[in-house]
Design an enzyme around this catalytic site. Structure first.
Site: not given
Ligand code: FAD
Length: 395
Positions: A127-128, A130, A245, A374-375
């Site tokens: 999945q592409g 993020s 999922e 995220s939570n």
């Molecule tokens: C095990 C795992 C598998 C994954 N597999 C894939 C995959 O196959 N393909 C893919 O595309 N992606 C994948 N991901 C990526 C995942 O979708 C992102 O990590 C996720 O959407 C969070 O984005 P970020 O890491 O950029 O964090 P950010 O969006 O930068 O968030 C950082 C922190 O800020 C908080 N935050 C952000 N916005 C808000 C808001 N509006 N209000 C309150 N808090 C906020 C978040 O909760 C978090 O704690 C995977 C992630 C994990 C952990």
């Protein structure tokens, strides 16, 4: 959703018999500290075995080679696989759930014909979605796809693509209209990862594993027929992928946790002075209750969805609850295992709460706070869509 009725007894018996004959009792030993190559080949052969027996895609319609099983029957299969300690299909996860559910709902007939049988034959997907600056705020993604005649030219970068280095194809979101409001300028593509200009770079984790990848795209060509849904209509399609999922995965993992909890308690009971610590006893009871609540919640959510009665916010509530139970459960495992439980041993690949490697399981449990939204984002959804609280200012 009940799974103990007479109508499920025959299926349960069939699954048990098959598992007794097909689960290699040594598989955990073979996959502990295994190389990624060994893991991939083990997962592929386990998948072929399951596909042959009709247990790889019980959730797919029969028209496409699936089992056409009811939710109750799928739950029976998960319960028995958990009880037998069978390996999970972690390599094929995106292919069997995200890709299949997306194509079944949105794919053209040609896309379904091309990919669904191929997936059953072992075609792998990642999945592409993020990007480095687009995770929680996925709609801000910047990977650009520009139409030139009957193809698109794509440039950009994706990150965190699970097992992208093993995949043949990628579910790709790219911006096709930079002028439109951000949710309305995104298109959903099927990208052949063998295309020129695709550079996949695994990300090395602290555990030594390489579970994720960055995918760099430089002047990559995607034919117009590889759009899923309509141009600039990708946001809606992506919601199906993201929803795929939630239910089944949590149903499967909660069954794994339930079996592992019983085993963990039974093992701990054999030690001298077991359960003399009141605080530990309370922790065990607490995890048990929360796990039973989780099992009831996920089954209710799926039964409601199956009956067309989707409750707003239910997937977010289930996911939040799951993330918490997973952390509490693995924390309990570390405590019950004592000092030994704090050793970081080689990882078991393709497991699921039965590794005995509690420290790794505990670290791993944190992924559920983030993956699939995220939570904090789930809480925002509950506050806005369930409780009617004001929307975030930035949204
Ligand atoms: C095990 C795992 C598998 C994954 N597999 C894939 C995959 O196959 N393909 C893919 O595309 N992606 C994948 N991901 C990526 C995942 O979708 C992102 O990590 C996720 O959407 C969070 O984005 P970020 O890491 O950029 O964090 P950010 O969006 O930068 O968030 C950082 C922190 O800020 C908080 N935050 C952000 N916005 C808000 C808001 N509006 N209000 C309150 N808090 C906020 C978040 O909760 C978090 O704690 C995977 C992630 C994990 C952990």
């Amino acid at each position: 959703m009940r799974t103990d009725g007479a109508d499920h007894a025959a299926l349960r018996e069939d699954v048990r018999r098959w598992l007794a004959q097909n689960v290699d009792p040594q598989w955990r030993a073979r996959m502990t500290g295994a190389t990624q190559q060994a893991f991939v080949s083990f997962q592929k052969s386990w998948f072929r075995n399951l596909a042959g027996a009709g247990f790889a895609v019980p959730h797919w319609p029969t028209q496409w080679g699936g089992g056409g099983r009811s939710l109750g029957e799928q739950a029976v299969i998960y319960e028995e696989f958990a009880r037998a300690g069978a390996p999970r299909l972690t390599l094929q996860f995106v292919s069997l759930y995200h890709t299949a559910m997306t194509l079944l709902e949105w794919g053209s007939e040609a896309q379904k014909q091309r990919h669904l049988p191929a997936i059953l034959n072992g075609e792998l997907w990642c999945q592409g979605f993020s990007e480095p600056d687009a995770g929680s705020d996925l709609a801000s993604l910047r990977t650009r796809a520009q139409r030139e005649g009957e193809r698109y030219i794509v440039n950009g970068q994706k990150i965190w693509s699970t097992l992208g280095q093993c995949a043949d194809f990628c579910l790709l979101l790219a911006r096709t209209d930079p002028q439109a409001p951000k949710h309305r300028g995104i298109t959903f593509f099927l990208l052949d990862l063998k295309s020129k200009g695709v550079d996949i770079r695994p990300i090395k984790q602290i555990t030594g594993d390489e579970e994720f990848c960055e995918i760099f795209l430089t002047d990559v060509e995607i034919p117009v027929e590889n759009i899923v849904g309509s141009e600039n209509g990708g946001w809606q399609v992506a919601q199906t992928t993201l929803a795929a999922e939630r239910g089944l995965t949590i149903l499967e993992l909660s069954e794994r946790m339930r079996v592992a909890l019983d085993q963990t308690i039974a093992e701990a009971a054999r030690a001298d002075g077991a359960f003399e610590d009141d605080e530990l006893r309370r922790a065990i009871v607490d995890v048990h209750i929360r796990l039973e609540v989780l099992r009831a919640l996920v089954r209710k959510m799926m039964a409601d969805a199956g009956a067309g009665r989707e409750t707003p916010g239910a997937p977010s509530i289930v996911k939040l609850h799951y993330a918490r139970v997973a952390r509490q459960f693995t924390d309990l495992g570390v405590r019950l295992a004592g000092l030994e439980g704090q050793l970081l041993e080689p990882i078991l690949l393709g497991g699921g709460y039965e590794t005995g490697n509690w420290m790794c399981d505990y670290f791993d449990s944190y992924q559920y706070n983030i993956a699939g939204g995220s939570n904090e984002i789930q809480r925002n959804i509950v506050s806005e869509r369930v409780l009617g609280m004001p929307r975030e200012k930035s949204a």
